[in-house]
Design a protein around this motif. Structure first.
Motif, PDB file in Angstrom:
ATOM      1  N   ASP A   1      69.618  23.510 -47.393  1.00 12.51           N
ATOM      2  CA  ASP A   1      70.298  24.503 -46.783  1.00 12.51           C
ATOM      3  C   ASP A   1      71.374  25.013 -47.670  1.00 12.51           C
ATOM      4  O   ASP A   1      71.476  26.304 -47.748  1.00 12.51           O
ATOM      5  CB  ASP A   1      70.780  24.187 -45.177  1.00 12.51           C
ATOM      6  CG  ASP A   1      69.871  24.005 -44.317  1.00 12.51           C
ATOM      7  OD1 ASP A   1      68.845  24.563 -44.455  1.00 12.51           O
ATOM      8  OD2 ASP A   1      70.049  23.440 -43.298  1.00 12.51           O
ATOM      9  N   ARG A   2      72.273  24.211 -48.251  1.00 12.83           N
ATOM     10  CA  ARG A   2      73.306  24.549 -49.245  1.00 12.83           C
ATOM     11  C   ARG A   2      72.839  25.471 -50.360  1.00 12.83           C
ATOM     12  O   ARG A   2      73.274  26.085 -50.904  1.00 12.83           O
ATOM     13  CB  ARG A   2      74.312  23.157 -49.623  1.00 12.83           C
ATOM     14  CG  ARG A   2      75.165  22.747 -48.316  1.00 12.83           C
ATOM     15  CD  ARG A   2      75.960  21.960 -49.159  1.00 12.83           C
ATOM     16  NE  ARG A   2      75.392  20.740 -49.744  1.00 12.83           N
ATOM     17  CZ  ARG A   2      75.276  19.586 -48.839  1.00 12.83           C
ATOM     18  NH1 ARG A   2      75.310  19.485 -47.702  1.00 12.83           N
ATOM     19  NH2 ARG A   2      74.620  18.550 -49.579  1.00 12.83           N
TER      20      ARG A   2
ATOM     21  N   ASN B   1      69.892  27.029 -50.487  1.00 17.97           N
ATOM     22  CA  ASN B   1      69.285  28.283 -50.264  1.00 17.97           C
ATOM     23  C   ASN B   1      70.650  29.203 -50.122  1.00 17.97           C
ATOM     24  O   ASN B   1      70.359  30.356 -50.378  1.00 17.97           O
ATOM     25  CB  ASN B   1      68.581  28.156 -48.928  1.00 17.97           C
ATOM     26  CG  ASN B   1      67.070  27.693 -49.331  1.00 17.97           C
ATOM     27  OD1 ASN B   1      66.660  28.091 -50.432  1.00 17.97           O
ATOM     28  ND2 ASN B   1      66.721  27.088 -48.274  1.00 17.97           N
ATOM     29  N   TYR B   2      71.595  28.822 -49.599  1.00 21.01           N
ATOM     30  CA  TYR B   2      72.704  29.636 -49.313  1.00 21.01           C
ATOM     31  C   TYR B   2      73.315  30.242 -50.616  1.00 21.01           C
ATOM     32  O   TYR B   2      73.635  31.319 -50.772  1.00 21.01           O
ATOM     33  CB  TYR B   2      73.810  28.787 -48.403  1.00 21.01           C
ATOM     34  CG  TYR B   2      75.089  29.653 -48.043  1.00 21.01           C
ATOM     35  CD1 TYR B   2      75.120  30.436 -46.940  1.00 21.01           C
ATOM     36  CD2 TYR B   2      76.199  29.847 -48.999  1.00 21.01           C
ATOM     37  CE1 TYR B   2      76.280  31.232 -46.482  1.00 21.01           C
ATOM     38  CE2 TYR B   2      77.341  30.531 -48.449  1.00 21.01           C
ATOM     39  CZ  TYR B   2      77.214  31.140 -47.402  1.00 21.01           C
ATOM     40  OH  TYR B   2      78.220  31.904 -47.084  1.00 21.01           O
TER      41      TYR B   2
ATOM     42  N   GLU C   1      67.637  17.996 -45.913  1.00 23.29           N
ATOM     43  CA  GLU C   1      67.693  19.410 -45.269  1.00 23.29           C
ATOM     44  C   GLU C   1      68.954  20.058 -45.316  1.00 23.29           C
ATOM     45  O   GLU C   1      69.097  21.341 -45.770  1.00 23.29           O
ATOM     46  CB  GLU C   1      67.283  19.260 -43.813  1.00 23.29           C
ATOM     47  CG  GLU C   1      65.846  18.778 -43.374  1.00 23.29           C
ATOM     48  CD  GLU C   1      65.497  18.551 -42.059  1.00 23.29           C
ATOM     49  OE1 GLU C   1      66.309  18.484 -41.368  1.00 23.29           O
ATOM     50  OE2 GLU C   1      64.308  18.353 -41.719  1.00 23.29           O
ATOM     51  N   GLU C   2      70.135  19.208 -45.486  1.00 24.85           N
ATOM     52  CA  GLU C   2      71.298  19.837 -45.617  1.00 24.85           C
ATOM     53  C   GLU C   2      71.454  20.456 -46.976  1.00 24.85           C
ATOM     54  O   GLU C   2      72.250  21.415 -47.215  1.00 24.85           O
ATOM     55  CB  GLU C   2      72.511  18.773 -45.229  1.00 24.85           C
ATOM     56  CG  GLU C   2      72.522  18.728 -43.675  1.00 24.85           C
ATOM     57  CD  GLU C   2      73.645  17.389 -43.395  1.00 24.85           C
ATOM     58  OE1 GLU C   2      74.178  16.715 -44.208  1.00 24.85           O
ATOM     59  OE2 GLU C   2      73.682  17.362 -42.199  1.00 24.85           O
ATOM     60  N   ARG C   3      71.134  19.602 -47.913  1.00 22.58           N
ATOM     61  CA  ARG C   3      71.151  19.891 -49.280  1.00 22.58           C
ATOM     62  C   ARG C   3      70.222  21.008 -49.582  1.00 22.58           C
ATOM     63  O   ARG C   3      70.602  22.087 -50.378  1.00 22.58           O
ATOM     64  CB  ARG C   3      70.829  18.574 -50.305  1.00 22.58           C
ATOM     65  CG  ARG C   3      71.735  17.558 -50.285  1.00 22.58           C
ATOM     66  CD  ARG C   3      71.376  16.632 -51.116  1.00 22.58           C
ATOM     67  NE  ARG C   3      71.062  16.850 -52.400  1.00 22.58           N
ATOM     68  CZ  ARG C   3      70.662  16.268 -53.525  1.00 22.58           C
ATOM     69  NH1 ARG C   3      70.002  15.168 -53.215  1.00 22.58           N
ATOM     70  NH2 ARG C   3      70.334  16.803 -54.766  1.00 22.58           N
TER      71      ARG C   3
ATOM     72  N   ARG D   1      67.560   9.671 -41.603  1.00 23.96           N
ATOM     73  CA  ARG D   1      69.063  10.203 -42.281  1.00 23.96           C
ATOM     74  C   ARG D   1      68.830  10.714 -43.459  1.00 23.96           C
ATOM     75  O   ARG D   1      69.564  11.868 -43.744  1.00 23.96           O
ATOM     76  CB  ARG D   1      70.036   8.966 -42.395  1.00 23.96           C
ATOM     77  CG  ARG D   1      70.610   8.310 -41.256  1.00 23.96           C
ATOM     78  CD  ARG D   1      71.370   7.131 -41.378  1.00 23.96           C
ATOM     79  NE  ARG D   1      71.066   5.925 -42.023  1.00 23.96           N
ATOM     80  CZ  ARG D   1      70.530   5.040 -40.989  1.00 23.96           C
ATOM     81  NH1 ARG D   1      70.338   5.027 -39.807  1.00 23.96           N
ATOM     82  NH2 ARG D   1      69.862   4.128 -41.805  1.00 23.96           N
ATOM     83  N   ARG D   2      67.901  10.222 -44.365  1.00 26.41           N
ATOM     84  CA  ARG D   2      67.634  10.685 -45.671  1.00 26.41           C
ATOM     85  C   ARG D   2      66.938  12.245 -45.525  1.00 26.41           C
ATOM     86  O   ARG D   2      67.408  12.894 -46.114  1.00 26.41           O
ATOM     87  CB  ARG D   2      66.881   9.823 -46.542  1.00 26.41           C
ATOM     88  CG  ARG D   2      66.324  10.267 -47.783  1.00 26.41           C
ATOM     89  CD  ARG D   2      67.446  10.329 -48.816  1.00 26.41           C
ATOM     90  NE  ARG D   2      67.157  10.608 -49.991  1.00 26.41           N
ATOM     91  CZ  ARG D   2      67.863  11.331 -50.807  1.00 26.41           C
ATOM     92  NH1 ARG D   2      69.086  11.548 -50.523  1.00 26.41           N
ATOM     93  NH2 ARG D   2      67.339  11.568 -52.278  1.00 26.41           N
ATOM     94  N   THR D   3      66.319  12.383 -44.563  1.00 26.88           N
ATOM     95  CA  THR D   3      65.538  13.644 -44.151  1.00 26.88           C
ATOM     96  C   THR D   3      66.590  14.561 -43.722  1.00 26.88           C
ATOM     97  O   THR D   3      66.509  15.763 -44.556  1.00 26.88           O
ATOM     98  CB  THR D   3      64.483  13.660 -43.074  1.00 26.88           C
ATOM     99  OG1 THR D   3      63.514  12.662 -43.612  1.00 26.88           O
ATOM    100  CG2 THR D   3      63.829  14.989 -42.833  1.00 26.88           C
ATOM    101  N   VAL D   4      67.595  14.244 -43.022  1.00 23.76           N
ATOM    102  CA  VAL D   4      68.620  15.127 -42.415  1.00 23.76           C
ATOM    103  C   VAL D   4      69.540  15.470 -43.937  1.00 23.76           C
ATOM    104  O   VAL D   4      69.752  16.614 -44.145  1.00 23.76           O
ATOM    105  CB  VAL D   4      69.550  14.650 -41.453  1.00 23.76           C
ATOM    106  CG1 VAL D   4      70.701  15.337 -41.471  1.00 23.76           C
ATOM    107  CG2 VAL D   4      68.754  14.380 -39.980  1.00 23.76           C
ATOM    108  N   GLU D   5      69.845  14.641 -44.617  1.00 21.40           N
ATOM    109  CA  GLU D   5      70.591  14.723 -46.042  1.00 21.40           C
ATOM    110  C   GLU D   5      69.987  15.883 -46.921  1.00 21.40           C
ATOM    111  O   GLU D   5      70.502  16.686 -47.301  1.00 21.40           O
ATOM    112  CB  GLU D   5      70.817  13.324 -46.630  1.00 21.40           C
ATOM    113  CG  GLU D   5      71.558  13.444 -47.805  1.00 21.40           C
ATOM    114  CD  GLU D   5      71.737  12.221 -48.515  1.00 21.40           C
ATOM    115  OE1 GLU D   5      71.416  12.272 -49.766  1.00 21.40           O
ATOM    116  OE2 GLU D   5      72.121  10.993 -47.619  1.00 21.40           O
TER     117      GLU D   5
END
Length: 197
Positions: free
Chosen positions: A50-51, A53-54, A46-48, A40-44
Motif C-alpha cells: 500500500d505504501r 502504491n501510494y 500488504e501495508e508495504r 502477521r507477515r501477510t499484513v506487513e
C-alpha cells in the motif's frame, strides 16, 4: 485372563488415543503459531505494498506533470519572452496533442491508485483538467494555426503541480529536473503574469 487381556488392550488403546491427541494438539499449536506468523507477515507485506502504491502514484503523477510542462515549454516561441505563445510549426502542434493525449491516458491508468484518489478528494478540479485537455486537443486539431496558450489549462496543471509540491512525501521535487522545471516555470510566470490570471 480374557478380562485382563481386555483391560490391557483397552489401556493400550486409551494410551494410544492419548498420545495421538497430544500429538494433534502439539501439531495444532505449531500450525497455529506458524499461521499467526504468516498472517502477521501477510499484513506487513500488504501495508508495504500500500505504501509503495501510494508513493508510486505520487511519483507517476508528478512525472506526468513534469512531462507536460517540459513539452509545453519546449513548444513555446521564445522570440519575445514577455509575450509567450506556442510555436506555429506542425511538429510543435502535434507534440501538444500527443502530450495532452498522454496526460489523459495516464490519469486513467492512475485512477485506482490510492494517492490519486486522495489527491482527487483534495483537488477535484483534476476532473476539469481532463476535460480541458480534451478541449485543447480538439482546438489544436481543428485550428492548425492556433498559437495561443490555453491559459485555463496552464493554470489548472500549474495549480496541481503546486498542490503536489506542498503535499510531497517523496524526494522527486528535489531532483535536478524538477528544480530546473520549477525555475523555468517561475521565470515564465514572472515574464507572463497573464498566464496565471
Amino acid at each position: 485372563m480374557t478380562t485382563i487381556l481386555s483391560y490391557l488392550t483397552q489401556a493400550t488403546l486409551d494410551i494410544g488415543t492419548l498420545i495421538i491427541s497430544l500429538v494433534s494438539v502439539i501439531i495444532a499449536i505449531i500450525f497455529g503459531y506458524k499461521h499467526g506468523a504468516l498472517s502477521r507477515r501477510t499484513v506487513e507485506l500488504e501495508e508495504r505494498l500500500d505504501r509503495f502504491n501510494y508513493k508510486r502514484g505520487e511519483i507517476l503523477l508528478a512525472s506526468l506533470i513534469a512531462k507536460y510542462f517540459i513539452s509545453f515549454i519546449s513548444s513555446l516561441d521564445t522570440a519575445n519572452p514577455a509575450q509567450a505563445k506556442q510555436k506555429s510549426d506542425e511538429a510543435s502542434r502535434l507534440q501538444q496533442i500527443r502530450i495532452c493525449n498522454h496526460f489523459i491516458n495516464e490519469l486513467h491508468n492512475l485512477s485506482s491508485n490510492p494517492f490519486y484518489i486522495e489527491i482527487l478528494e483534495k483537488y477535484p478540479d483534476i476532473i476539469k483538467l481532463e476535460v480541458a485537455m480534451v478541449i485543447r486537443i480538439k482546438q489544436l486539431e481543428v485550428n492548425t494555426n492556433d498559437t495561443s496558450i490555453d491559459r485555463n489549462l496552464y493554470k489548472m496543471v500549474y495549480s496541481l503541480l503546486k498542490r503536489l509540491e506542498e503535499n510531497k512525501s517523496s524526494t522527486i521535487f528535489d531532483t535536478e529536473i524538477f528544480k530546473n522545471m520549477l525555475l523555468g516555470l517561475a521565470r515564465l510566470n514572472q515574464q507572463n503574469p497573464a498566464l496565471l490570471q
